[in-house]
Design a protein around this motif. Structure first.
Motif, short mmCIF file in Angstrom:
data_model
loop_
_atom_site.label_atom_id
_atom_site.label_comp_id
_atom_site.label_asym_id
_atom_site.label_seq_id
_atom_site.Cartn_x
_atom_site.Cartn_y
_atom_site.Cartn_z
N MET A 1 0.83 -1.18 0.00
CA MET A 1 0.00 0.00 0.00
C MET A 1 0.87 1.24 0.00
O MET A 1 1.90 1.29 0.64
N GLY A 2 0.39 2.25 -0.67
CA GLY A 2 1.10 3.52 -0.70
C GLY A 2 0.75 4.36 0.52
O GLY A 2 -0.16 4.06 1.28
N VAL A 3 1.48 5.42 0.70
CA VAL A 3 1.29 6.30 1.84
C VAL A 3 -0.11 6.91 1.83
O VAL A 3 -0.78 6.95 2.86
N VAL A 4 -0.57 7.36 0.67
CA VAL A 4 -1.89 7.99 0.58
C VAL A 4 -2.98 6.97 0.93
O VAL A 4 -3.90 7.28 1.69
N GLN A 5 -2.84 5.77 0.42
CA GLN A 5 -3.85 4.75 0.73
C GLN A 5 -3.83 4.39 2.21
O GLN A 5 -4.88 4.17 2.81
N ASP A 6 -2.65 4.33 2.82
CA ASP A 6 -2.55 4.09 4.27
C ASP A 6 -3.31 5.15 5.05
O ASP A 6 -4.02 4.84 6.01
N ILE A 7 -3.16 6.40 4.65
CA ILE A 7 -3.86 7.50 5.32
C ILE A 7 -5.36 7.35 5.16
O ILE A 7 -6.13 7.53 6.11
N ARG A 8 -5.79 7.00 3.96
CA ARG A 8 -7.22 6.81 3.70
C ARG A 8 -7.79 5.68 4.55
O ARG A 8 -8.87 5.80 5.12
N VAL A 9 -7.08 4.58 4.66
CA VAL A 9 -7.54 3.43 5.45
C VAL A 9 -7.60 3.80 6.93
O VAL A 9 -8.56 3.48 7.63
N ARG A 10 -6.57 4.51 7.43
CA ARG A 10 -6.58 4.94 8.83
C ARG A 10 -7.75 5.88 9.11
O ARG A 10 -8.41 5.77 10.15
N ALA A 11 -8.03 6.79 8.19
CA ALA A 11 -9.17 7.71 8.35
C ALA A 11 -10.48 6.92 8.37
O ALA A 11 -11.38 7.23 9.16
N ASP A 93 -19.52 5.91 -5.12
CA ASP A 93 -20.27 6.29 -3.92
C ASP A 93 -19.43 6.21 -2.65
O ASP A 93 -19.97 6.29 -1.54
N LEU A 94 -18.11 6.07 -2.78
CA LEU A 94 -17.21 6.05 -1.63
C LEU A 94 -16.48 7.38 -1.57
O LEU A 94 -16.05 7.91 -2.58
N ASP A 95 -16.35 7.94 -0.35
CA ASP A 95 -15.59 9.18 -0.23
C ASP A 95 -14.10 8.86 -0.13
O ASP A 95 -13.69 7.71 -0.25
N TRP A 96 -13.29 9.86 0.09
CA TRP A 96 -11.83 9.67 0.07
C TRP A 96 -11.35 8.71 1.15
O TRP A 96 -10.31 8.09 1.03
N ALA A 97 -12.13 8.53 2.23
CA ALA A 97 -11.76 7.60 3.31
C ALA A 97 -12.53 6.29 3.20
O ALA A 97 -12.68 5.57 4.19
N TYR A 98 -12.99 5.97 1.99
CA TYR A 98 -13.69 4.72 1.70
C TYR A 98 -15.01 4.57 2.46
O TYR A 98 -15.48 3.46 2.68
N ARG A 99 -15.62 5.68 2.88
CA ARG A 99 -16.91 5.62 3.56
C ARG A 99 -18.01 5.71 2.51
O ARG A 99 -18.00 6.63 1.70
N PRO A 100 -18.96 4.79 2.54
CA PRO A 100 -20.04 4.84 1.56
C PRO A 100 -20.95 6.04 1.82
O PRO A 100 -21.18 6.43 2.96
N LYS A 101 -21.45 6.62 0.73
CA LYS A 101 -22.36 7.76 0.81
C LYS A 101 -23.38 7.62 -0.31
O LYS A 101 -23.30 6.71 -1.12
#
Length: 121
Positions: A1-11, A93-101
Protein backbone atom coordinates in the motif's frame (compact mmCIF):
# COMPACT_ATOMS: atom_id res chain seq x y z
CA UNK A 1 0.00 0.00 0.00
CA UNK A 2 1.10 3.52 -0.70
CA UNK A 3 1.29 6.30 1.84
CA UNK A 4 -1.89 7.99 0.58
CA UNK A 5 -3.85 4.75 0.73
CA UNK A 6 -2.55 4.09 4.27
CA UNK A 7 -3.86 7.50 5.32
CA UNK A 8 -7.22 6.81 3.70
CA UNK A 9 -7.54 3.43 5.45
CA UNK A 10 -6.58 4.94 8.83
CA UNK A 11 -9.17 7.71 8.35
CA UNK A 12 -11.77 5.06 7.50
CA UNK A 13 -10.99 3.01 10.61
CA UNK A 14 -11.04 6.10 12.83
CA UNK A 15 -14.42 7.12 11.43
CA UNK A 16 -15.79 3.62 12.02
CA UNK A 17 -14.60 3.59 15.64
CA UNK A 18 -16.24 6.97 16.25
CA UNK A 19 -19.54 5.79 14.78
CA UNK A 20 -19.48 2.65 16.90
CA UNK A 21 -18.90 4.68 20.07
CA UNK A 22 -21.90 6.86 19.25
CA UNK A 23 -24.26 3.91 18.96
CA UNK A 24 -26.03 3.09 22.19
CA UNK A 25 -28.28 0.08 22.50
CA UNK A 26 -31.81 1.00 23.59
CA UNK A 27 -32.76 0.10 27.15
CA UNK A 28 -34.29 -3.34 27.41
CA UNK A 29 -32.72 -4.50 24.14
CA UNK A 30 -32.23 -8.25 24.05
CA UNK A 31 -29.92 -10.47 22.07
CA UNK A 32 -31.09 -11.27 18.56
CA UNK A 33 -30.27 -14.26 16.44
CA UNK A 34 -31.34 -15.24 12.95
CA UNK A 35 -34.26 -17.28 14.25
CA UNK A 36 -35.96 -14.46 16.16
CA UNK A 37 -34.86 -11.50 14.00
CA UNK A 38 -37.74 -9.87 12.14
CA UNK A 39 -35.91 -7.19 10.13
CA UNK A 40 -32.69 -8.16 8.36
CA UNK A 41 -30.17 -6.30 6.25
CA UNK A 42 -28.01 -8.20 3.77
CA UNK A 43 -24.82 -6.52 2.57
CA UNK A 44 -22.68 -8.21 -0.09
CA UNK A 45 -20.21 -7.85 -2.96
CA UNK A 46 -22.44 -7.95 -6.03
CA UNK A 47 -19.79 -8.03 -8.76
CA UNK A 48 -20.35 -11.69 -9.66
CA UNK A 49 -23.69 -12.84 -11.14
CA UNK A 50 -23.51 -16.17 -9.27
CA UNK A 51 -23.16 -14.35 -5.96
CA UNK A 52 -26.14 -12.15 -6.82
CA UNK A 53 -28.31 -15.18 -7.56
CA UNK A 54 -27.28 -16.89 -4.33
CA UNK A 55 -27.90 -13.83 -2.15
CA UNK A 56 -31.24 -13.01 -3.78
CA UNK A 57 -32.36 -16.64 -3.37
CA UNK A 58 -31.36 -16.49 0.32
CA UNK A 59 -33.24 -13.20 0.75
CA UNK A 60 -36.34 -14.78 -0.78
CA UNK A 61 -36.03 -17.79 1.55
CA UNK A 62 -35.89 -15.42 4.54
CA UNK A 63 -38.92 -13.49 3.27
CA UNK A 64 -40.89 -16.74 3.04
CA UNK A 65 -40.08 -17.23 6.73
CA UNK A 66 -41.89 -13.94 7.43
CA UNK A 67 -38.80 -11.74 7.77
CA UNK A 68 -38.47 -8.26 6.32
CA UNK A 69 -35.26 -8.26 4.27
CA UNK A 70 -33.32 -5.33 2.76
CA UNK A 71 -30.49 -6.05 0.35
CA UNK A 72 -27.59 -3.74 -0.54
CA UNK A 73 -24.87 -4.82 -2.94
CA UNK A 74 -21.51 -3.25 -3.76
CA UNK A 75 -20.45 -3.07 -7.41
CA UNK A 76 -17.13 -1.78 -8.65
CA UNK A 77 -18.96 -0.35 -11.67
CA UNK A 78 -22.61 -0.30 -12.63
CA UNK A 79 -23.19 -1.19 -16.27
CA UNK A 80 -25.55 1.06 -18.22
CA UNK A 81 -29.06 -0.33 -18.36
CA UNK A 82 -28.26 -3.15 -15.94
CA UNK A 83 -31.28 -4.18 -13.86
CA UNK A 84 -30.21 -5.80 -10.61
CA UNK A 85 -33.33 -6.34 -8.52
CA UNK A 86 -31.70 -4.89 -5.38
CA UNK A 87 -30.26 -1.60 -4.14
CA UNK A 88 -26.60 -1.05 -4.88
CA UNK A 89 -23.71 1.36 -4.57
CA UNK A 90 -20.48 1.64 -6.53
CA UNK A 91 -16.92 2.81 -6.12
CA UNK A 92 -18.14 6.29 -7.09
CA UNK A 93 -20.27 6.29 -3.92
CA UNK A 94 -17.21 6.05 -1.63
CA UNK A 95 -15.59 9.18 -0.23
CA UNK A 96 -11.83 9.67 0.07
CA UNK A 97 -11.76 7.60 3.31
CA UNK A 98 -13.69 4.72 1.70
CA UNK A 99 -16.91 5.62 3.56
CA UNK A 100 -20.04 4.84 1.56
CA UNK A 101 -22.36 7.76 0.81
CA UNK A 102 -25.33 8.47 -1.42
CA UNK A 103 -29.09 7.95 -1.35
CA UNK A 104 -29.07 4.16 -1.58
CA UNK A 105 -26.60 3.80 1.28
CA UNK A 106 -28.33 6.41 3.45
CA UNK A 107 -31.73 4.80 3.03
CA UNK A 108 -30.31 1.36 3.85
CA UNK A 109 -28.46 2.62 6.93
CA UNK A 110 -31.37 4.65 8.30
CA UNK A 111 -33.78 1.71 8.42
CA UNK A 112 -34.23 -0.21 11.65
CA UNK A 113 -32.71 -3.69 11.52
CA UNK A 114 -32.53 -6.44 14.09
CA UNK A 115 -29.59 -8.03 12.33
CA UNK A 116 -27.13 -7.00 9.62
CA UNK A 117 -25.41 -9.80 7.73
CA UNK A 118 -22.38 -9.34 5.50
CA UNK A 119 -22.54 -12.21 3.04
CA UNK A 120 -19.43 -13.37 1.26
CA UNK A 121 -18.90 -16.49 -0.79
Amino acid sequence: MGVVQDIRVRAHKKSLRQKLRQRVAPAGRQSVNLKNAKQLGLLFDADHPDTRKTVLAYAEKLRKQGKQVRVLGYLRELQEGESLGFRSFTKKDLDWAYRPKGNEVSEFMNKEMDLLLHLSL
